[in-house]
Design a protein around this motif. Structure first.
Motif, PDB file in Angstrom:
ATOM      1  N   TYR A 180       0.822  -1.206   0.000  1.00  0.00           N
ATOM      2  CA  TYR A 180       0.000   0.000   0.000  1.00  0.00           C
ATOM      3  C   TYR A 180       0.858   1.259   0.000  1.00  0.00           C
ATOM      4  CZ  TYR A 180       0.819   0.175   5.079  1.00  0.00           C
ATOM      5  OH  TYR A 180       1.402   0.221   6.311  1.00  0.00           O
ATOM      6  N   ALA A 181       0.385   2.251  -0.740  1.00  0.00           N
ATOM      7  CA  ALA A 181       1.037   3.566  -0.780  1.00  0.00           C
ATOM      8  C   ALA A 181      -0.053   4.585  -0.475  1.00  0.00           C
ATOM      9  CB  ALA A 181       1.628   3.811  -2.169  1.00  0.00           C
ATOM     10  N   LEU A 182      -0.088   5.016   0.771  1.00  0.00           N
ATOM     11  CA  LEU A 182      -1.147   5.920   1.241  1.00  0.00           C
ATOM     12  C   LEU A 182      -0.530   7.034   2.061  1.00  0.00           C
ATOM     13  CD1 LEU A 182      -3.589   3.130   2.604  1.00  0.00           C
ATOM     14  CD2 LEU A 182      -3.738   4.294   0.395  1.00  0.00           C
ATOM     15  N   THR A 183      -1.211   8.143   2.127  1.00  0.00           N
ATOM     16  CA  THR A 183      -0.732   9.208   3.020  1.00  0.00           C
ATOM     17  C   THR A 183      -0.886   8.695   4.458  1.00  0.00           C
ATOM     18  OG1 THR A 183      -2.952  10.124   3.232  1.00  0.00           O
ATOM     19  CG2 THR A 183      -1.577  11.031   1.469  1.00  0.00           C
ATOM     20  N   SER A 184      -0.186   9.340   5.389  1.00  0.00           N
ATOM     21  CA  SER A 184      -0.269   8.828   6.762  1.00  0.00           C
ATOM     22  C   SER A 184      -1.697   8.980   7.307  1.00  0.00           C
ATOM     23  CB  SER A 184       0.764   9.492   7.666  1.00  0.00           C
ATOM     24  OG  SER A 184       0.603  10.869   7.594  1.00  0.00           O
ATOM     25  N   LYS A 185      -2.389  10.033   6.875  1.00  0.00           N
ATOM     26  CA  LYS A 185      -3.788  10.230   7.308  1.00  0.00           C
ATOM     27  C   LYS A 185      -4.674   9.082   6.800  1.00  0.00           C
ATOM     28  CE  LYS A 185      -7.771  13.012   6.042  1.00  0.00           C
ATOM     29  NZ  LYS A 185      -8.265  13.115   4.692  1.00  0.00           N
ATOM     30  N   LYS A 186      -4.452   8.741   5.548  1.00  0.00           N
ATOM     31  CA  LYS A 186      -5.276   7.684   4.945  1.00  0.00           C
ATOM     32  C   LYS A 186      -4.934   6.324   5.554  1.00  0.00           C
ATOM     33  CE  LYS A 186      -8.256   6.563   1.748  1.00  0.00           C
ATOM     34  NZ  LYS A 186      -9.623   7.065   1.873  1.00  0.00           N
ATOM     35  N   LYS A 187      -3.641   6.114   5.802  1.00  0.00           N
ATOM     36  CA  LYS A 187      -3.235   4.847   6.402  1.00  0.00           C
ATOM     37  C   LYS A 187      -3.923   4.691   7.764  1.00  0.00           C
ATOM     38  CE  LYS A 187       0.539   2.393   8.468  1.00  0.00           C
ATOM     39  NZ  LYS A 187       1.875   2.438   9.013  1.00  0.00           N
ATOM     40  N   LYS A 188      -3.931   5.777   8.520  1.00  0.00           N
ATOM     41  CA  LYS A 188      -4.513   5.731   9.855  1.00  0.00           C
ATOM     42  C   LYS A 188      -6.018   5.440   9.804  1.00  0.00           C
ATOM     43  CE  LYS A 188      -4.095   8.437  13.987  1.00  0.00           C
ATOM     44  NZ  LYS A 188      -4.279   9.790  14.403  1.00  0.00           N
ATOM     45  N   SER A 189      -6.706   6.077   8.857  1.00  0.00           N
ATOM     46  CA  SER A 189      -8.152   5.883   8.838  1.00  0.00           C
ATOM     47  C   SER A 189      -8.538   4.543   8.208  1.00  0.00           C
ATOM     48  CB  SER A 189      -8.845   7.040   8.108  1.00  0.00           C
ATOM     49  OG  SER A 189      -8.527   7.004   6.737  1.00  0.00           O
ATOM     50  N   PHE A 190      -7.762   4.083   7.232  1.00  0.00           N
ATOM     51  CA  PHE A 190      -8.141   2.853   6.523  1.00  0.00           C
ATOM     52  C   PHE A 190      -7.608   1.596   7.208  1.00  0.00           C
ATOM     53  CE2 PHE A 190      -6.915  -0.352   3.311  1.00  0.00           C
ATOM     54  CZ  PHE A 190      -8.181  -0.758   2.942  1.00  0.00           C
ATOM     55  N   LEU A 191      -6.321   1.631   7.516  1.00  0.00           N
ATOM     56  CA  LEU A 191      -5.673   0.421   8.026  1.00  0.00           C
ATOM     57  C   LEU A 191      -5.895   0.267   9.532  1.00  0.00           C
ATOM     58  CD1 LEU A 191      -4.306  -1.497   6.117  1.00  0.00           C
ATOM     59  CD2 LEU A 191      -2.106  -0.606   6.832  1.00  0.00           C
ATOM     60  N   GLN A 192      -7.146   0.134   9.895  1.00  0.00           N
ATOM     61  CA  GLN A 192      -7.511  -0.012  11.301  1.00  0.00           C
ATOM     62  C   GLN A 192      -7.116  -1.423  11.768  1.00  0.00           C
ATOM     63  OE1 GLN A 192      -9.589   2.169  13.283  1.00  0.00           O
ATOM     64  NE2 GLN A 192      -9.394   3.784  11.771  1.00  0.00           N
ATOM     65  N   PRO A 193      -6.800  -1.556  13.068  1.00  0.00           N
ATOM     66  CA  PRO A 193      -6.414  -2.875  13.581  1.00  0.00           C
ATOM     67  C   PRO A 193      -7.415  -3.972  13.228  1.00  0.00           C
ATOM     68  CG  PRO A 193      -6.142  -1.193  15.266  1.00  0.00           C
ATOM     69  CD  PRO A 193      -6.756  -0.512  14.089  1.00  0.00           C
ATOM     70  N   LYS A 194      -8.712  -3.634  13.276  1.00  0.00           N
ATOM     71  CA  LYS A 194      -9.731  -4.662  12.975  1.00  0.00           C
ATOM     72  C   LYS A 194      -9.571  -5.204  11.550  1.00  0.00           C
ATOM     73  CE  LYS A 194     -14.685  -5.450  12.829  1.00  0.00           C
ATOM     74  NZ  LYS A 194     -16.009  -4.838  12.868  1.00  0.00           N
ATOM     75  N   LEU A 195      -9.270  -4.283  10.630  1.00  0.00           N
ATOM     76  CA  LEU A 195      -9.090  -4.705   9.238  1.00  0.00           C
ATOM     77  C   LEU A 195      -7.888  -5.645   9.136  1.00  0.00           C
ATOM     78  CD1 LEU A 195      -9.659  -4.473   6.163  1.00  0.00           C
ATOM     79  CD2 LEU A 195      -8.146  -2.511   6.133  1.00  0.00           C
ATOM     80  N   GLU A 196      -6.788  -5.268   9.764  1.00  0.00           N
ATOM     81  CA  GLU A 196      -5.572  -6.092   9.664  1.00  0.00           C
ATOM     82  C   GLU A 196      -5.781  -7.477  10.267  1.00  0.00           C
ATOM     83  OE1 GLU A 196      -1.611  -4.354   9.060  1.00  0.00           O
ATOM     84  OE2 GLU A 196      -2.281  -2.964  10.632  1.00  0.00           O
ATOM     85  N   VAL A 197      -6.483  -7.517  11.379  1.00  0.00           N
ATOM     86  CA  VAL A 197      -6.708  -8.807  12.043  1.00  0.00           C
ATOM     87  C   VAL A 197      -7.592  -9.703  11.176  1.00  0.00           C
ATOM     88  CG1 VAL A 197      -7.810  -9.914  14.031  1.00  0.00           C
ATOM     89  CG2 VAL A 197      -6.326  -7.940  14.368  1.00  0.00           C
ATOM     90  N   LEU A 198      -8.711  -9.137  10.698  1.00  0.00           N
ATOM     91  CA  LEU A 198      -9.619  -9.929   9.850  1.00  0.00           C
ATOM     92  C   LEU A 198      -8.892 -10.402   8.595  1.00  0.00           C
ATOM     93  CD1 LEU A 198     -12.957  -7.852   9.947  1.00  0.00           C
ATOM     94  CD2 LEU A 198     -12.537 -10.071  11.022  1.00  0.00           C
ATOM     95  N   ALA A 199      -8.065  -9.513   8.050  1.00  0.00           N
ATOM     96  CA  ALA A 199      -7.350  -9.837   6.813  1.00  0.00           C
ATOM     97  C   ALA A 199      -6.361 -10.980   7.057  1.00  0.00           C
ATOM     98  CB  ALA A 199      -6.632  -8.592   6.298  1.00  0.00           C
ATOM     99  N   ARG A 200      -5.616 -10.862   8.135  1.00  0.00           N
ATOM    100  CA  ARG A 200      -4.584 -11.859   8.427  1.00  0.00           C
ATOM    101  C   ARG A 200      -5.188 -13.256   8.559  1.00  0.00           C
ATOM    102  NH1 ARG A 200      -1.470 -10.040  13.428  1.00  0.00           N
ATOM    103  NH2 ARG A 200      -1.768  -8.033  12.417  1.00  0.00           N
ATOM    104  N   ARG A 201      -6.389 -13.310   9.111  1.00  0.00           N
ATOM    105  CA  ARG A 201      -7.057 -14.607   9.261  1.00  0.00           C
ATOM    106  C   ARG A 201      -7.340 -15.253   7.914  1.00  0.00           C
ATOM    107  NH1 ARG A 201     -11.476 -12.871  13.691  1.00  0.00           N
ATOM    108  NH2 ARG A 201     -10.080 -12.827  15.463  1.00  0.00           N
ATOM    109  N   LYS A 202      -7.384 -14.414   6.884  1.00  0.00           N
ATOM    110  CA  LYS A 202      -7.654 -14.952   5.538  1.00  0.00           C
ATOM    111  C   LYS A 202      -6.373 -15.010   4.720  1.00  0.00           C
ATOM    112  CE  LYS A 202     -12.290 -15.153   5.365  1.00  0.00           C
ATOM    113  NZ  LYS A 202     -13.002 -16.407   5.079  1.00  0.00           N
TER     114      LYS A 202
END
Ligand SMILES: O=P(O)(O)O[C@H]1[C@H](O)[C@@H](OP(=O)(O)O)[C@H](OP(=O)(O)O)[C@@H](OP(=O)(O)O)[C@H]1O
Ligand SMILES: Nc1ncnc2c1ncn2[C@@H]1O[C@H](COP(=O)(O)OP(=O)(O)O)[C@@H](O)[C@H]1O
Ligand SMILES: [Mg+2]
Ligand SMILES: [Mg+2]
Length: 350
Positions: A34-56
């Motif tokens: 991913y190439a995102l601004t730090s603001k976008k990274k913070k709003s999009f890459l929430q811990p919940k997303l990373e955890v759900l993603a990792r499970r898949k």
């Protein structure tokens, strides 16, 4: 940050533990650079997303902008929202050299919606005849490149009716490119700062609809918008007025006590047909459409704005800011389907 560019192996994410017994080896791993601004990274890459993603088996890896992209990865997907010609060249060059990587989305297609004129081009010609009588329009608009004073005659020639919404032509990620004005009369046009788009204001009862699209998934939310402008106001008021950024600064309209004829969501088959056409027209998989219903009508809709990979998550401290419900699960499913499609392709090519 050390290790940011490495694919993590299990571990926990902010309180949620990923089971060690999950059958990772059977899953198709998907690496999303991913190439995102730090603001976008913070709003999009929430811990919940990373955890759900990792499970898949989906891993998000930061792209290092100071190193050649081709030396990083390998990536299955590149997810990006950065501005500027330099980045556009990098990503185009990368896509040419790595056609096997899915770039979300192609920079040329994103560029088209960074201009408020090309953004809406082609929409009025979409074939939505089978949609239970609903129809889609774009407000009448014209572009002013320089000297908005002399544009007054052109506005009249083009048949545009006041009041007009003045929107900066280019969307460049700055607050200024979202700074809109309402111009009530010819004289006030001289106060505006081109390049801009002048667009007829369409009364819509103060409610708008945000249609979020992530691949095949569509979600629609209601937002408060600008109130109607009465004929009396049109006759009496002059000058220009700065818009409050209503759509992104106001409360969710979902639980408000609204007139049902204004609040009723656009019909589902209509939205689905519109999005189906838009995916092709725009060549995008991540976008949202801002839509309004003409006040007094049941099924006349206008598209007023299209955004690439917009803000998706709820902002609990900025009122109750309606964004894409469940965006984390929607994105995980989106990437998971992509991983499966890649796996199927590999099998077919064996
Ligand atoms: O234009 P509207 O309808 O207001 O929607 C905006 C645009 O999509 C912004 O992107 P851009 O500036 O590229 O148009 C986006 O900023 P980011 O995606 O950069 O965050 C905002 O997200 P929030 O900033 O989360 O509100 C989103 O609310
Ligand atoms: N033609 C229009 N008629 C009525 N309201 C409008 C019109 N265009 C914009 N708006 C209002 O202004 C808001 C911001 O305009 P929009 O085109 O979505 O710009 P932005 O990209 O900054 O969100 C909209 O969400 C809506 O409330
Ligand atoms: Mg908008
Ligand atoms: Mg916008």
């Amino acid at each position: 940050m050390e290790g940011e560019n490495m694919v993590p192996h299990g571990g926990d994410g902010e309180g949620e533990q990923v089971s060690e017994t999950e059958p990772f080896q059977q899953m198709q791993k998907l690496v999303v650079g991913y190439a995102l601004t730090s603001k976008k990274k913070k709003s999009f890459l929430q811990p919940k997303l990373e955890v759900l993603a990792r499970r898949k088996g989906i891993y998000f890896v930061a792209i290092d902008l100071n190193r050649p992209l081709s030396e990083q990865g390998p990536f299955d997907v590149v997810l990006h929202k950065l501005l500027g010609k330099e980045w556009q060249d990098v990503i185009e060059d990368y896509q040419q050299k790595h056609p096997e990587v899915t770039v979300l989305d192609p920079p040329g297609a994103i560029q088209r919606i960074h201009n408020r004129q090309s953004m809406l081009q082609g929409l009025a010609d979409l074939n939505l005849s089978d949609c239970g009588g609903s129809s889609i329009f774009v407000p009448k608009q014209m572009v002013v490149l320089k000297d908005s004073a002399s544009s007054a005659d052109k506005v009249v020639e083009a048949g545009l009716k006041f009041p007009l919404v003045a929107k900066p032509l280019w969307i460049d990620g700055t607050a200024k490119s979202h700074q809109l004005f309402l111009a009530y009369d010819r004289r006030s046009l001289a106060e505006l700062d081109p390049p801009l788009v002048l667009q007829e204001f369409v009364n819509h009862g103060g409610v708008m609809f945000k249609v979020f699209v992530v691949g095949d998934t569509i979600k629609v939310v209601r937002r408060f918008s600008l109130p109607n402008i009465s004929n009396c106001q049109k006759a009496k008021v002059d000058g220009i007025f700065q818009f409050p950024r209503v759509s992104s600064a106001s409360a969710s309209a979902d639980n408000a006590d609204l007139d049902p004829s204004v609040a009723e969501l656009p019909p589902k088959p209509f939205v689905e047909a519109l999005v189906k056409e838009l995916r092709v027209l725009l060549g995008l998989r991540l976008f949202n459409v801002d839509m309004i219903r003409e006040h007094g009508s049941k099924n006349v809709f206008y598209v007023i704005d299209i955004n690439y990979f917009p803000g998706l998550c709820l902002k609990p401290f900025v009122y109750c800011y309606a964004k894409m419900p469940d965006y984390e699960q929607v994105f995980v499913d989106f990437f998971h389907n992509m991983a499966q499609a890649k796996q199927n392709n590999r099998h077919c090519n064996l």
